[in-house]
Write a protein that holds these residues in place. Structure first.
Motif, short mmCIF file in Angstrom:
data_model
loop_
_atom_site.label_atom_id
_atom_site.label_comp_id
_atom_site.label_asym_id
_atom_site.label_seq_id
_atom_site.Cartn_x
_atom_site.Cartn_y
_atom_site.Cartn_z
N MET A 249 0.82 -1.21 0.00
CA MET A 249 0.00 0.00 0.00
C MET A 249 0.86 1.26 0.00
SD MET A 249 -3.12 -0.99 2.58
CE MET A 249 -4.19 -2.40 2.23
N ALA A 250 1.93 1.25 -0.76
CA ALA A 250 2.80 2.43 -0.81
C ALA A 250 2.04 3.62 -1.39
CB ALA A 250 4.03 2.13 -1.65
N PRO A 251 2.28 4.81 -0.90
CA PRO A 251 1.66 6.01 -1.50
C PRO A 251 1.98 6.08 -2.99
CG PRO A 251 2.78 6.56 0.55
CD PRO A 251 3.15 5.15 0.25
N ARG A 252 1.05 6.63 -3.76
CA ARG A 252 1.23 6.64 -5.22
C ARG A 252 0.75 7.94 -5.84
NH1 ARG A 252 -3.43 1.99 -6.02
NH2 ARG A 252 -5.17 3.20 -5.20
N GLY A 253 0.60 8.99 -5.04
CA GLY A 253 0.09 10.25 -5.56
C GLY A 253 1.16 11.30 -5.80
N GLY A 254 2.43 10.89 -5.81
CA GLY A 254 3.51 11.86 -5.93
C GLY A 254 3.79 12.50 -4.58
N TRP A 255 5.00 13.07 -4.41
CA TRP A 255 5.32 13.68 -3.12
C TRP A 255 4.44 14.89 -2.84
CZ3 TRP A 255 7.28 18.58 -1.99
CH2 TRP A 255 7.67 19.35 -3.09
N PHE A 256 3.84 15.46 -3.89
CA PHE A 256 2.97 16.63 -3.80
C PHE A 256 1.52 16.23 -3.54
CE2 PHE A 256 4.37 15.16 -7.87
CZ PHE A 256 3.21 14.63 -8.40
N ASN A 257 1.13 14.98 -3.89
CA ASN A 257 -0.14 14.38 -3.47
C ASN A 257 -1.37 15.20 -3.86
OD1 ASN A 257 -1.18 12.03 -2.08
ND2 ASN A 257 -1.93 13.42 -0.51
N TYR A 258 -1.40 15.67 -5.10
CA TYR A 258 -2.50 16.54 -5.52
C TYR A 258 -3.86 15.85 -5.44
CZ TYR A 258 0.67 20.06 -7.51
OH TYR A 258 1.62 21.05 -7.69
N VAL A 259 -4.85 16.62 -5.00
CA VAL A 259 -6.25 16.23 -5.15
C VAL A 259 -6.72 16.78 -6.50
CG1 VAL A 259 -6.70 16.20 -2.68
CG2 VAL A 259 -7.04 18.32 -3.93
N PRO A 260 -7.74 16.16 -7.11
CA PRO A 260 -8.63 15.11 -6.59
C PRO A 260 -8.06 13.68 -6.68
CG PRO A 260 -9.37 15.76 -8.75
CD PRO A 260 -8.22 16.67 -8.42
N PHE A 261 -6.88 13.52 -7.31
CA PHE A 261 -6.35 12.16 -7.43
C PHE A 261 -6.15 11.52 -6.07
CE2 PHE A 261 -2.78 9.16 -7.80
CZ PHE A 261 -3.34 8.27 -8.72
N ALA A 262 -5.85 12.31 -5.04
CA ALA A 262 -5.59 11.76 -3.71
C ALA A 262 -6.87 11.48 -2.94
CB ALA A 262 -4.70 12.71 -2.90
N ASN A 263 -8.02 11.86 -3.46
CA ASN A 263 -9.28 11.57 -2.77
C ASN A 263 -9.58 10.08 -2.81
OD1 ASN A 263 -9.65 14.24 -2.16
ND2 ASN A 263 -11.04 14.65 -3.86
#
Length: 624
Positions: free
Chosen positions: A135-149
């Motif tokens: 379950m490693a994070p996969r939204g980039g170090w910047f973690n932009y929404v809405p992709f991170a929702n």
């Protein structure tokens, strides 16, 4: 030297023997070394992740990594390097050096200092639990929404990212507060604010920047988790939210963070350059002012990262101007360094070699940063590999190279052994050539139109050669880092003894033996100039033993501006409670990741009880 006095101080300041002493120590030197080792391990982990990405991109249509694996490794690489390496490595130097630079025996809040290390370490553990659970994070170090929702990123990937970062912000904020109090209240008598080493100016400035910028990241992460876990709508445009709110909050923190991981490194360079140029730095006052102004103006630059989001032209013009203005302060520092070299008699030892490499790379990274401050140019290169090249020149050129310069400069003090010159030169040239061939070429890759964050490309795109060169350069750079590690272990066994001041340096840490005794200096020194070891003043002259302070763990508190003698402060004894509190916070974070609210409530109560025990008044002791 009075051996009875030194034996007494050693007994007072030494930790308990065995495992208990190792876990409960509040010695700033041990904590500083732990920060340095742990942050360097994260550098190596992030480097391996970078090599995996570069292997995937070495040629067209490769399948070394799947798209999902590439996104996860890219996210882990950026997050690790920016949050768990770049700032903590500088905190390691700060923890080790600041008390000795100001002539005191510990930081102002020793237990809090120990707590910051344990929370830093355990937050990294929390982050790296995720890959082992798939379950490693996969939204980039910047973690932009809405992709991170939760709609677009179901599962716990983003939750691990958010709670690990929230955990880390506790460490970083507490560490900044500790540095501020230490620098302003524990300086040696006579070390007025205009006599401080420039590393204290840069560390103090970044500490204030941390205190005022990190709350924006904390708010962004809390809003995100409230939206993911409990359905609130901070970033949902369908419910009066706004996805750009994440970018505004994140970059309000994110651009000052660039200076947080850059300014302390400039302070270290400003200290070692005069030593190897055999003269005081040119423009001390201007360098100090430029450091402070960089921290201040850094708060007005965050929209620099959002020129392509469609914001009003008037506001973007303001931030474009601020982005160009801030380059003036870096230019002042570069001019001072070059003028110091020009006016001095440079001796090219390993720290000086890495310092020269840093200046060269910083100028390139700074110029590309000014280019992206021009809005029409930014529109052309936005989200291309040009931006990747810029950020690596800033982060590697302005952080990794100064860090290696600092290692070669201060490791003789830390370990008592000199580093090997031949291996050190191989270390430098492999890193420098790898940097130039690997990351300078990325500017060209960006001009050729290659987007950042893509996991593959076709041969017809025309990016094959530049990507092959970049991958080769990254491998050469990694080899250079490996040679540096070999040099360290080789020098610990075969390096010549360093002595107290092998460089003929001018600051107080070089007035005590190498490695330093547990109590630092026998007599709290006094200071009469900016270069206490280059003047004719005897720092430890104390015929009445008034500044020995041998009636317990004691330090001398002085006034914040002029460093006039004040009162004697009693330091706390070692304690395991900082570690216990950090472990309880780890349990709380894991409970929130898995939405186990009953467990979270239990860990919250246990954490509060641990803090109460920590802060319970003790006879004749401070409890911080």
């Amino acid at each position: 030297m009075d051996t009875t006095l030194t034996d007494r101080l050693t007994k007072i300041w030494s930790d308990s023997p065995g495992l208990h002493g190792w876990l409960s120590t509040t010695d700033h030197k041990k904590i500083g070394k732990r920060y340095l080792v742990t942050a360097f391990v994260f550098l190596l982990i992030g480097g391996v992740e970078a090599l995996l990405m570069r292997t995937q991109l070495a040629g067209p249509n490769l399948d070394v990594l799947s798209p999902e694996a590439y996104n996860q490794i890219m996210t882990m690489h950026g997050t690790t390097m920016i949050f768990w390496y770049a700032q903590p490595i500088l905190s390691g130097f700060g923890n080790y050096l600041v008390p000795m630079l100001i002539g005191t025996r510990d930081t102002a809040l020793p237990r809090l200092n120990a707590f910051t290390y344990w929370t830093f370490l355990l937050s990294g553990v929390l982050l790296y639990i995720a890959p082992f659970m798939g379950m490693a994070p996969r939204g980039g170090w910047f973690n932009y929404v809405p992709f991170a929702n939760d709609i677009y990123s179901p599962g716990l990937h983003i939750d691990f990212y958010a709670f690990a970062l929230l955990f880390l912000t506790i460490s970083t904020t507490a560490s900044a507060i500790n540095f501020i109090v230490t620098i302003f209240r524990l300086r040696a008598p006579g070390m007025s604010i205009d006599r401080m080493p420039l590393f204290l100016w840069s560390t103090g400035t970044t500490s204030f920047v941390i205190v005022f910028s990190l709350p924006a990241l904390t708010a962004a992460l809390v809003f995100l988790e409230l939206e993911r876990l409990w359905g609130l709508h901070f970033y949902d445009p369908g419910a009066a939210g706004d996805p750009l709110l994440w970018q505004q909050l994140f970059w309000f923190f994110g651009h000052p963070w660039v200076y947080i991981i850059f300014l302390p490194a400039t302070g270290m360079i400003s200290m070692l350059l005069p030593v190897f140029c055999r003269r005081p730095i040119v423009g001390y006052v201007w360098v100090a002012l430029a450091t402070v102004l960089t921290g201040l103006v850094g708060f007005g630059v965050w929209v620099h990262h959002m020129f392509a989001t469609g914001l009003p032209q008037v506001s973007m013009g303001f931030f474009s101007g601020a982005s160009m203005t801030i380059s003036i302060f870096t230019t002042i520092q570069v001019f001072a360094w070059v003028a110091t070299i020009w006016a001095g008699r440079p001796v090219i030892k390993l720290p000086m070699l890495f310092a020269l490499g840093f200046i060269f790379l910083l100028v390139i990274g700074g110029l590309s940063g000014v280019m992206t401050a021009v809005i029409p140019f930014d529109w052309q290169v936005h989200d291309t590999y040009f931006v990747v090249a810029h950020i690596h020149f800033v982060l590697i050129g302005a952080n990794v190279f100064p860090v290696f310069a600092a290692f070669y400069y201060w490791l003789p003090k830390i370990t008592g052994r000199m580093m090997n010159e031949t291996l050190g030169k191989w270390n430098f040239w492999l890193m420098f050539l790898g940097m130039m061939s690997g990351f300078f070429v990325m500017h060209i890759t960006g001009f050729l139109g290659m987007p950042r964050r893509v996991f593959t490309y076709t041969a017809e795109a025309g990016w094959t050669l530049v990507n092959a060169i970049t991958t080769l350069g990254a491998a050469v750079f990694a080899l250079g880092v490996l040679v540096g590690i070999v040099n360290f272990f080789y020098s610990q066994r075969r390096g010549t003894p360093a002595g107290s001041n092998p460089w003929g340096a001018d600051t107080l840490e070089w007035s005590i033996p190498s490695p330093p005794p547990v109590y630092g200096s026998v007599h709290i020194p006094t200071v009469a100039s900016r270069h206490p070891l280059w003047d004719e003043h005897e720092e430890e002259a104390d015929p009445d033993n008034r500044r020995v302070l041998a009636d317990g763990k004691q330090v001398l508190a002085t006034s914040s501006i002029d460093a006039i003698d004040g009162s004697i402060a009693q330091m706390p004894e070692e304690s395991v409670l900082p570690l216990v509190t950090a472990l309880l916070l780890l349990g709380l974070s894991l409970s929130l990741v898995f939405s186990e609210l009953w467990w979270a409530g239990g860990f919250t109560l246990a954490t509060l009880l641990s803090v109460a025990a920590w802060l319970w008044p003790e006879s004749k002791e401070m409890t911080a």
